[in-house]
Design a protein around this motif. Structure first.
Motif, PDB file in Angstrom:
ATOM      1  N   MET A  84     102.117  62.623   9.335  1.00  0.00           N
ATOM      2  CA  MET A  84     101.598  61.868   8.193  1.00  0.00           C
ATOM      3  C   MET A  84     102.508  60.696   7.839  1.00  0.00           C
ATOM      4  O   MET A  84     102.028  59.617   7.466  1.00  0.00           O
ATOM      5  N   LEU A  85     103.822  60.867   7.961  1.00  0.00           N
ATOM      6  CA  LEU A  85     104.728  59.752   7.724  1.00  0.00           C
ATOM      7  C   LEU A  85     104.554  58.664   8.786  1.00  0.00           C
ATOM      8  O   LEU A  85     104.602  57.468   8.472  1.00  0.00           O
ATOM      9  N   VAL A  86     104.339  59.082  10.035  1.00  0.00           N
ATOM     10  CA  VAL A  86     104.062  58.102  11.094  1.00  0.00           C
ATOM     11  C   VAL A  86     102.752  57.369  10.811  1.00  0.00           C
ATOM     12  O   VAL A  86     102.637  56.161  11.026  1.00  0.00           O
ATOM     13  N   SER A  87     101.764  58.088  10.300  1.00  0.00           N
ATOM     14  CA  SER A  87     100.473  57.472   9.986  1.00  0.00           C
ATOM     15  C   SER A  87     100.611  56.405   8.917  1.00  0.00           C
ATOM     16  O   SER A  87     100.065  55.308   9.037  1.00  0.00           O
ATOM     17  N   VAL A  88     101.362  56.711   7.855  1.00  0.00           N
ATOM     18  CA  VAL A  88     101.536  55.736   6.775  1.00  0.00           C
ATOM     19  C   VAL A  88     102.302  54.508   7.281  1.00  0.00           C
ATOM     20  O   VAL A  88     101.955  53.359   6.958  1.00  0.00           O
ATOM     21  N   GLY A  89     103.344  54.724   8.080  1.00  0.00           N
ATOM     22  CA  GLY A  89     104.125  53.602   8.589  1.00  0.00           C
ATOM     23  C   GLY A  89     103.333  52.701   9.520  1.00  0.00           C
ATOM     24  O   GLY A  89     103.342  51.471   9.380  1.00  0.00           O
ATOM     25  N   THR A  90     102.605  53.286  10.471  1.00  0.00           N
ATOM     26  CA  THR A  90     101.808  52.476  11.397  1.00  0.00           C
ATOM     27  C   THR A  90     100.633  51.803  10.693  1.00  0.00           C
ATOM     28  O   THR A  90     100.247  50.691  11.048  1.00  0.00           O
ATOM     29  N   GLY A  91     100.077  52.458   9.679  1.00  0.00           N
ATOM     30  CA  GLY A  91      98.996  51.823   8.925  1.00  0.00           C
ATOM     31  C   GLY A  91      99.473  50.602   8.163  1.00  0.00           C
ATOM     32  O   GLY A  91      98.767  49.583   8.102  1.00  0.00           O
ATOM     33  N   PHE A  92     100.678  50.680   7.598  1.00  0.00           N
ATOM     34  CA  PHE A  92     101.241  49.526   6.896  1.00  0.00           C
ATOM     35  C   PHE A  92     101.511  48.379   7.868  1.00  0.00           C
ATOM     36  O   PHE A  92     101.221  47.214   7.576  1.00  0.00           O
ATOM     37  N   LEU A  93     102.042  48.681   9.042  1.00  0.00           N
ATOM     38  CA  LEU A  93     102.275  47.646  10.051  1.00  0.00           C
ATOM     39  C   LEU A  93     100.959  47.050  10.552  1.00  0.00           C
ATOM     40  O   LEU A  93     100.888  45.851  10.866  1.00  0.00           O
ATOM     41  N   ALA A  94      99.928  47.867  10.637  1.00  0.00           N
ATOM     42  CA  ALA A  94      98.618  47.359  11.059  1.00  0.00           C
ATOM     43  C   ALA A  94      98.082  46.336  10.074  1.00  0.00           C
ATOM     44  O   ALA A  94      97.520  45.307  10.472  1.00  0.00           O
ATOM     45  N   LEU A  95      98.249  46.596   8.783  1.00  0.00           N
ATOM     46  CA  LEU A  95      97.798  45.638   7.777  1.00  0.00           C
ATOM     47  C   LEU A  95      98.572  44.328   7.857  1.00  0.00           C
ATOM     48  O   LEU A  95      97.987  43.242   7.744  1.00  0.00           O
ATOM     49  N   LEU A  96      99.881  44.408   8.073  1.00  0.00           N
ATOM     50  CA  LEU A  96     100.684  43.188   8.175  1.00  0.00           C
ATOM     51  C   LEU A  96     100.284  42.351   9.385  1.00  0.00           C
ATOM     52  O   LEU A  96     100.107  41.133   9.288  1.00  0.00           O
ATOM     53  N   ALA A  97     100.129  43.008  10.537  1.00  0.00           N
ATOM     54  CA  ALA A  97      99.766  42.274  11.760  1.00  0.00           C
ATOM     55  C   ALA A  97      98.365  41.686  11.644  1.00  0.00           C
ATOM     56  O   ALA A  97      98.131  40.526  12.028  1.00  0.00           O
ATOM     57  N   ALA A  98      97.421  42.465  11.119  1.00  0.00           N
ATOM     58  CA  ALA A  98      96.045  41.980  11.025  1.00  0.00           C
ATOM     59  C   ALA A  98      95.914  40.861   9.998  1.00  0.00           C
ATOM     60  O   ALA A  98      95.139  39.917  10.204  1.00  0.00           O
ATOM     61  N   PHE A  99      96.661  40.947   8.905  1.00  0.00           N
ATOM     62  CA  PHE A  99      96.578  39.894   7.891  1.00  0.00           C
ATOM     63  C   PHE A  99      97.066  38.560   8.445  1.00  0.00           C
ATOM     64  O   PHE A  99      96.497  37.504   8.157  1.00  0.00           O
ATOM     65  N   ALA A 100      98.121  38.591   9.258  1.00  0.00           N
ATOM     66  CA  ALA A 100      98.618  37.349   9.862  1.00  0.00           C
ATOM     67  C   ALA A 100      97.636  36.784  10.881  1.00  0.00           C
ATOM     68  O   ALA A 100      97.631  35.575  11.144  1.00  0.00           O
ATOM     69  N   GLY A 101      96.795  37.626  11.457  1.00  0.00           N
ATOM     70  CA  GLY A 101      95.835  37.158  12.446  1.00  0.00           C
ATOM     71  C   GLY A 101      94.487  36.769  11.900  1.00  0.00           C
ATOM     72  O   GLY A 101      93.595  36.362  12.676  1.00  0.00           O
ATOM     73  N   LEU A 102      94.281  36.841  10.587  1.00  0.00           N
ATOM     74  CA  LEU A 102      92.995  36.484  10.005  1.00  0.00           C
ATOM     75  C   LEU A 102      92.758  34.982  10.061  1.00  0.00           C
ATOM     76  O   LEU A 102      93.695  34.185   9.923  1.00  0.00           O
ATOM     77  N   LYS A 115      97.049  34.562  17.098  1.00  0.00           N
ATOM     78  CA  LYS A 115      96.246  35.237  16.072  1.00  0.00           C
ATOM     79  C   LYS A 115      95.371  36.325  16.698  1.00  0.00           C
ATOM     80  O   LYS A 115      95.202  37.409  16.113  1.00  0.00           O
ATOM     81  N   ARG A 116      94.823  36.046  17.864  1.00  0.00           N
ATOM     82  CA  ARG A 116      94.010  37.063  18.529  1.00  0.00           C
ATOM     83  C   ARG A 116      94.863  38.271  18.923  1.00  0.00           C
ATOM     84  O   ARG A 116      94.438  39.424  18.771  1.00  0.00           O
ATOM     85  N   GLN A 117      96.072  38.023  19.408  1.00  0.00           N
ATOM     86  CA  GLN A 117      96.957  39.126  19.760  1.00  0.00           C
ATOM     87  C   GLN A 117      97.364  39.939  18.542  1.00  0.00           C
ATOM     88  O   GLN A 117      97.486  41.173  18.616  1.00  0.00           O
ATOM     89  N   VAL A 120      94.478  42.218  17.701  1.00  0.00           N
ATOM     90  CA  VAL A 120      94.434  43.343  18.636  1.00  0.00           C
ATOM     91  C   VAL A 120      95.525  44.356  18.301  1.00  0.00           C
ATOM     92  O   VAL A 120      95.300  45.573  18.299  1.00  0.00           O
ATOM     93  N   LEU A 121      96.727  43.855  17.982  1.00  0.00           N
ATOM     94  CA  LEU A 121      97.818  44.749  17.594  1.00  0.00           C
ATOM     95  C   LEU A 121      97.482  45.510  16.318  1.00  0.00           C
ATOM     96  O   LEU A 121      97.758  46.715  16.205  1.00  0.00           O
ATOM     97  N   GLY A 122      96.867  44.819  15.350  1.00  0.00           N
ATOM     98  CA  GLY A 122      96.453  45.503  14.132  1.00  0.00           C
ATOM     99  C   GLY A 122      95.427  46.588  14.406  1.00  0.00           C
ATOM    100  O   GLY A 122      95.478  47.668  13.819  1.00  0.00           O
ATOM    101  N   GLY A 123      94.488  46.327  15.323  1.00  0.00           N
ATOM    102  CA  GLY A 123      93.508  47.346  15.675  1.00  0.00           C
ATOM    103  C   GLY A 123      94.135  48.546  16.360  1.00  0.00           C
ATOM    104  O   GLY A 123      93.787  49.700  16.065  1.00  0.00           O
ATOM    105  N   VAL A 124      95.096  48.309  17.272  1.00  0.00           N
ATOM    106  CA  VAL A 124      95.760  49.415  17.962  1.00  0.00           C
ATOM    107  C   VAL A 124      96.565  50.257  16.976  1.00  0.00           C
ATOM    108  O   VAL A 124      96.507  51.497  16.993  1.00  0.00           O
ATOM    109  N   LEU A 125      97.328  49.594  16.097  1.00  0.00           N
ATOM    110  CA  LEU A 125      98.121  50.334  15.109  1.00  0.00           C
ATOM    111  C   LEU A 125      97.235  51.100  14.131  1.00  0.00           C
ATOM    112  O   LEU A 125      97.586  52.200  13.698  1.00  0.00           O
ATOM    113  N   SER A 126      96.098  50.524  13.785  1.00  0.00           N
ATOM    114  CA  SER A 126      95.171  51.232  12.906  1.00  0.00           C
ATOM    115  C   SER A 126      94.603  52.474  13.593  1.00  0.00           C
ATOM    116  O   SER A 126      94.430  53.528  12.961  1.00  0.00           O
ATOM    117  N   TRP A 127      94.323  52.362  14.886  1.00  0.00           N
ATOM    118  CA  TRP A 127      93.876  53.530  15.651  1.00  0.00           C
ATOM    119  C   TRP A 127      94.954  54.611  15.656  1.00  0.00           C
ATOM    120  O   TRP A 127      94.658  55.797  15.439  1.00  0.00           O
TER     121      TRP A 127
END
Length: 218
Positions: A84-102, A115-117, A120-127
């Motif tokens: 669960m701690l890994v989930s919260v950490g990777t989810g936060f990183l996914a939001l940061l990466a995806a926000f920069a790629g919007l 931005k496309r990369q 993609v990184l945000g999608g992988v981290l969210s998964w």
């Protein structure tokens, strides 16, 4: 569809991922993973989470106590804490990466490949965040079912049952997986929009007119 644009898909994915992350964060610290009440004493309800054990009575209310030692916990709770701690950490990183790629965000402006990369990184981290939420919730659910139907315990002994946090964890993990999938869909939509229009293979032949020289025979 007119309203289903790349920007709309990106923001929808970001909103779904944010909702899944907040739900997973609440689930991590919510002491309602398992509940137990006894038929002999119906005024007492026990609640068990990853970090606390709580007792609710009508006279006193709810009282929680943190687990004294980590090594004394069951293996499923120890694994669930880490995941669960890994989930919260990777989810936060996914939001940061995806926000920069919007699209429309000043960060990394003028670099469409970067931005496309990031998307993609945000999608992988969210998964990854979604799967590391679904895994511990499913592990605790399985162990709860096994203990509930264990014939070695007396029938009069109360058994642990599912709590509300189990269902919120499943919902949060599923939302994170869906958010990551929507990021991939947004990347594919951007590629299709940037693709140059197709040139037809054969151009229509123009009708040729023949000019005949008229000669007069003297």
């Amino acid at each position: 569809m007119v309203f289903l644009t790349t920007k709309m898909m990106q923001r929808t994915a970001l909103f779904v991922t944010l909702g899944g992350l907040v739900t997973s964060l609440i689930t991590t610290f919510l002491p309602l993973w398992k509940t137990m009440n006894s038929d002999l004493n119906e005024v007492e309800n026990w609640f068990s989470g990853l970090w606390h054990m709580c007792l609710y009575t009508e006279e006193v209310g709810i009282q929680c106590k943190a687990y004294e030692t980590l090594m004394g916990l069951p293996m499923d709770l120890q694994i669930s804490r880490v995941l669960m701690l890994v989930s919260v950490g990777t989810g936060f990183l996914a939001l940061l990466a995806a926000f920069a790629g919007l699209d429309g965000v000043e960060m990394c402006a003028g670099k469409p490949d970067l931005k496309r990369q990031l998307l993609v990184l945000g999608g992988v981290l969210s998964w990854v965040s979604g799967l590391t939420t679904l895994a511990p919730v499913s592990i605790v659910a399985y162990s709860t079912v096994v203990e509930f139907w264990d014939e070695g315990f007396p029938d009069v002994m109360p058994r642990w049952e599912y709590g509300e946090a189990m269902f919120s964890g499943w919902f949060g993990g599923l939302a994170l997986v869906i958010g990551g999938t929507l990021f991939f869909v947004a990347v594919c939509m951007r590629k299709s929009e940037q693709r140059p229009p197709r040139v037809p293979n054969s151009l229509p032949l123009k009708h040729r007119t023949k000019n005949y020289l008229k000669t007069e025979v003297l």
